[in-house]
Design a protein around this motif. Structure first.
Motif, PDB file in Angstrom:
ATOM      1  N   LEU A   1       0.833  -1.201   0.000  1.00 26.11           N
ATOM      2  CA  LEU A   1       0.000   0.000   0.000  1.00 26.11           C
ATOM      3  C   LEU A   1       0.867   1.250   0.000  1.00 26.11           C
ATOM      4  O   LEU A   1       2.004   1.223   0.447  1.00 26.11           O
TER       5      LEU A   1
ATOM      6  N   GLY B   1       2.572   4.491   1.091  1.00 29.81           N
ATOM      7  CA  GLY B   1       2.988   4.950   2.411  1.00 29.81           C
ATOM      8  C   GLY B   1       3.622   3.868   3.262  1.00 29.81           C
ATOM      9  O   GLY B   1       4.115   4.122   4.357  1.00 29.81           O
ATOM     10  N   SER B   2       3.600   2.634   2.753  1.00 32.65           N
ATOM     11  CA  SER B   2       4.147   1.528   3.546  1.00 32.65           C
ATOM     12  C   SER B   2       5.679   1.580   3.590  1.00 32.65           C
ATOM     13  O   SER B   2       6.296   0.960   4.449  1.00 32.65           O
ATOM     14  N   GLY B   3       6.271   2.325   2.656  1.00 32.85           N
ATOM     15  CA  GLY B   3       7.732   2.401   2.598  1.00 32.85           C
ATOM     16  C   GLY B   3       8.271   1.593   1.433  1.00 32.85           C
ATOM     17  O   GLY B   3       9.439   1.208   1.407  1.00 32.85           O
ATOM     18  N   LYS B   4       7.443   1.375   0.433  1.00 39.05           N
ATOM     19  CA  LYS B   4       7.798   0.506  -0.693  1.00 39.05           C
ATOM     20  C   LYS B   4       8.948   1.079  -1.528  1.00 39.05           C
ATOM     21  O   LYS B   4       9.932   0.375  -1.784  1.00 39.05           O
ATOM     22  N   THR B   5       8.794   2.341  -1.940  1.00 39.38           N
ATOM     23  CA  THR B   5       9.829   2.942  -2.784  1.00 39.38           C
ATOM     24  C   THR B   5      11.157   3.043  -2.030  1.00 39.38           C
ATOM     25  O   THR B   5      12.213   2.706  -2.568  1.00 39.38           O
ATOM     26  N   THR B   6      11.080   3.467  -0.791  1.00 39.64           N
ATOM     27  CA  THR B   6      12.306   3.545   0.018  1.00 39.64           C
ATOM     28  C   THR B   6      12.920   2.158   0.165  1.00 39.64           C
ATOM     29  O   THR B   6      14.136   1.981   0.072  1.00 39.64           O
TER      30      THR B   6
ATOM     31  N   LYS C   1      16.617   0.693  -0.609  1.00 35.55           N
ATOM     32  CA  LYS C   1      17.395   0.083   0.477  1.00 35.55           C
ATOM     33  C   LYS C   1      17.846  -1.317   0.099  1.00 35.55           C
ATOM     34  O   LYS C   1      18.971  -1.717   0.369  1.00 35.55           O
TER      35      LYS C   1
ATOM     36  N   ARG D   1       1.318   7.412  -8.664  1.00 34.63           N
ATOM     37  CA  ARG D   1       1.785   8.494  -7.813  1.00 34.63           C
ATOM     38  C   ARG D   1       2.899   9.184  -8.586  1.00 34.63           C
ATOM     39  O   ARG D   1       4.014   8.657  -8.674  1.00 34.63           O
TER      40      ARG D   1
ATOM     41  N   GLN E   1      11.072  10.179  -7.115  1.00 38.04           N
ATOM     42  CA  GLN E   1      11.608   9.753  -5.820  1.00 38.04           C
ATOM     43  C   GLN E   1      12.596   8.601  -6.024  1.00 38.04           C
ATOM     44  O   GLN E   1      13.703   8.601  -5.478  1.00 38.04           O
TER      45      GLN E   1
ATOM     46  N   LYS F   1       9.449   0.310   9.254  1.00 42.60           N
ATOM     47  CA  LYS F   1       9.196   1.207  10.395  1.00 42.60           C
ATOM     48  C   LYS F   1       9.328   0.483  11.731  1.00 42.60           C
ATOM     49  O   LYS F   1       8.625   0.797  12.682  1.00 42.60           O
TER      50      LYS F   1
ATOM     51  N   ASP G   1      11.745   0.824  13.473  1.00 43.45           N
ATOM     52  CA  ASP G   1      12.495   1.714  14.357  1.00 43.45           C
ATOM     53  C   ASP G   1      11.550   2.447  15.295  1.00 43.45           C
ATOM     54  O   ASP G   1      11.968   3.062  16.260  1.00 43.45           O
TER      55      ASP G   1
ATOM     56  N   ALA H   1      12.961  -3.104   7.979  1.00 33.81           N
ATOM     57  CA  ALA H   1      13.499  -1.765   7.749  1.00 33.81           C
ATOM     58  C   ALA H   1      13.380  -0.978   9.037  1.00 33.81           C
ATOM     59  O   ALA H   1      12.357  -1.017   9.714  1.00 33.81           O
TER      60      ALA H   1
ATOM     61  N   GLY I   1      14.334   2.544   9.623  1.00 32.21           N
ATOM     62  CA  GLY I   1      14.610   3.978   9.583  1.00 32.21           C
ATOM     63  C   GLY I   1      14.523   4.492   8.167  1.00 32.21           C
ATOM     64  O   GLY I   1      14.329   3.730   7.222  1.00 32.21           O
ATOM     65  N   GLU I   2      14.660   5.811   8.041  1.00 32.59           N
ATOM     66  CA  GLU I   2      14.508   6.419   6.718  1.00 32.59           C
ATOM     67  C   GLU I   2      15.793   6.377   5.899  1.00 32.59           C
ATOM     68  O   GLU I   2      15.759   6.544   4.692  1.00 32.59           O
TER      69      GLU I   2
END
Ligand code: GDP
Length: 299
Positions: free
Chosen positions: A111, A113-118, A122, A144, A150, A252, A254, A277, A279-280
């Motif tokens: 979904l 905002g889950s942190g997929k692209t980041t 990583k 998006r 990004q 997330k 962290d 994961a 952290g950012e």
């Protein structure tokens, strides 16, 4: 974490009055297991899963030899710990990423905002550094507009090429075309960042299914936000039913999340967590170790 009283402390409290009595009654075990259940629920483990888990622990606790060197609290904790590790995947291979393809294709779903692209970046960074892989990132999120840029920015930061096409292109085509591009660039790992939506809808699922069928990835990883707790279980179930996941990236971690979602997801869907994961930053990812998560859940 300060907001929870650790299970270790609670069990010690319960068993404190029993020192010297020698044997544990069923009642003692039951009150200890009640604490275990509460601790699991506080760690975001789903109610039903917590109950099932406690039943398994009870069987083992009642049958267990009393070990002279351990206090009753330590003994129950040790059974709970071992059981957690086993349910989370033990020391087996199920939590490891399959990188045997040539190229290895890893598809990330999840979904927004889950942190997929980041996580895509990583993971590329991790595989480049740890395995000496040559990853290619693929921007297949056409919903998006910022996602493509990004990913390009992240790719630059970690010196990993990014394959993209103009907005409005067909995500399935993008993924298929990226395979040729990877060959040209001599990349041996392809990481597909697919579209994330705020809610799961049929069109989204169909798109992921289409990409999966055309590209035949070695890994289909669901990226899920550990902070969403119970919700993550439902999301995992829906994605698994639609696209047969091979694993998860739990993000997330962290934050305050204790990661009980991993236990629920594994019990409900059998899908193993493969990465966490934390952290950012782009190096804030690590392979999943059942033992570490068990410790964290127990507090
Ligand atoms: P996507 O919509 O699923 O692609 O999500 P993004 O990768 O854009 O991430 C959404 C937000 O979560 C961003 O602000 C990220 O920096 C943040 N984020 C991603 N992973 C983590 C993590 O492990 N820990 C923390 N604290 N933030 C994260």
């Amino acid at each position: 974490m300060a907001m929870f009283e650790s299970l270790t402390k609670r069990l010690e409290g319960i068993f404190q009055n029993l020192e010297g009595r020698g044997r544990l009654t069923e009642e003692d075990v039951n009150s200890a297991l009640r604490e275990v259940r509460i601790a699991l629920i506080e760690a975001d483990v789903n109610l039903k899963v917590a109950r099932q888990f406690v039943d398994r622990v009870k069987e083992k606790a009642i049958g267990a030899d009393v070990m002279g060197s351990l206090s009753p609290a330590q003994q129950v904790l040790s059974i709970v710990h071992d059981e957690l590790v086993e349910v989370l995947g033990g020391t087996g291979e199920s939590n490891k990423l399959d990188t045997n393809g040539n190229p290895t294709i890893i598809m990330l779903v999840g979904l927004q905002g889950s942190g997929k692209t980041t996580s895509a970046a990583k993971l590329a960074n991790y595989l480049r550094k740890q395995n000496g892989s040559r990853p290619l990132l693929v921007a297949a999120d056409m919903y998006r507009p910022a996602a493509v840029n990004q990913l390009k920015t992240l790719g630059k930061q970690i010196q990993v090429p990014v394959y993209s096409e103009p907005m409005g292109s067909d995500p399935v085509d993008i993924c298929v075309h990226s395979l040729d591009y990877a060959r040209e660039q001599a990349c041996n790992v392809i990481i597909l960042d697919t579209a994330g939506r705020l809610n799961i809808d049929e069109r989204m699922m169909q798109e992921v299914v289409n990409i999966r069928e055309r590209v035949r990835p070695h890994e289909v990883l669901l990226v899920a936000d550990a902070m969403t707790g119970q919700e993550a279980v439902r999301v995992a179930k829906d994605f698994n039913d639609a696209v047969s996941l091979t694993g998860m990236v739990l993000t997330k971690m962290d934050g305050d999340a204790r990661g009980g979602a991993a236990l629920s997801i594994r019990t409900v869907t059998s899908v193993p967590v493969k990465f966490m994961a934390l952290g950012e930053k782009l190096d804030a990812i690590q392979p999943f170790y059942p033992d570490r998560l068990a410790q964290r859940i127990l507090g």
